[in-house]
Design an enzyme around this catalytic site. Structure first.
Site, PDB file in Angstrom:
ATOM      1  N   CYS A   8       0.828  -1.211   0.000  1.00  0.00           N
ATOM      2  CA  CYS A   8       0.000   0.000   0.000  1.00  0.00           C
ATOM      3  C   CYS A   8       0.865   1.265   0.000  1.00  0.00           C
ATOM      4  O   CYS A   8       1.529   1.560   0.994  1.00  0.00           O
ATOM      5  CB  CYS A   8      -0.906  -0.056   1.231  1.00  0.00           C
ATOM      6  SG  CYS A   8      -1.714   1.481   1.666  1.00  0.00           S
ATOM      7  N   CYS A  46       0.059   3.823   2.698  1.00  0.00           N
ATOM      8  CA  CYS A  46       0.507   3.313   4.008  1.00  0.00           C
ATOM      9  C   CYS A  46       1.972   3.665   4.233  1.00  0.00           C
ATOM     10  O   CYS A  46       2.363   4.067   5.335  1.00  0.00           O
ATOM     11  CB  CYS A  46       0.339   1.796   4.096  1.00  0.00           C
ATOM     12  SG  CYS A  46      -1.356   1.224   3.967  1.00  0.00           S
TER      13      CYS A  46
END
Length: 107
Positions: free
Chosen positions: A31, A34
């Site tokens: 991600c 993230c």
């Protein structure tokens, strides 16, 4: 206090049974957002080390807790106090946003 990794097995002990407010970062290695918010979470952990605990949980490796809390998109940051979820921040947010959200739950 550094950021610690939690798992489905350790979540209750590390988060629910903790006396301090806990910031939980739900993330995954693939991600991009993230990875963008990770340094912010690390800075928050350092700056608030005496008043909160900060943990990360990899949603790929720990799907049970992710499903239990209805994680649909990551990063999702949840704040727990006295074992209860009290707030949720979804997405890669600026440090100021995360700090102001946390400040509401620190006595």
């Amino acid at each position: 206090m550094s950021v610690s990794q939690v798992t489905d097995a350790s979540f209750k002990q590390e988060v629910i049974n903790n006396n301090l407010p806990v910031l939980v970062d739900f993330w995954a290695p693939w991600c991009g957002p993230c990875r963008m918010v990770s340094p912010v979470v690390d800075e928050i952990a350092e700056e608030y080390e005496s008043s909160i605990k900060v943990v990360k949980i990899n949603t790929d490796d720990n799907p049970t807790i992710a499903a239990e809390y209805g994680i649909r998109s990551i990063p999702t940051l949840m704040i727990f106090k006295a074992g209860e979820r009290v707030d949720t921040v979804i997405g890669a947010v600026p440090k100021s946003t995360l700090a102001s959200t946390l400040n509401k739950y620190i006595s």
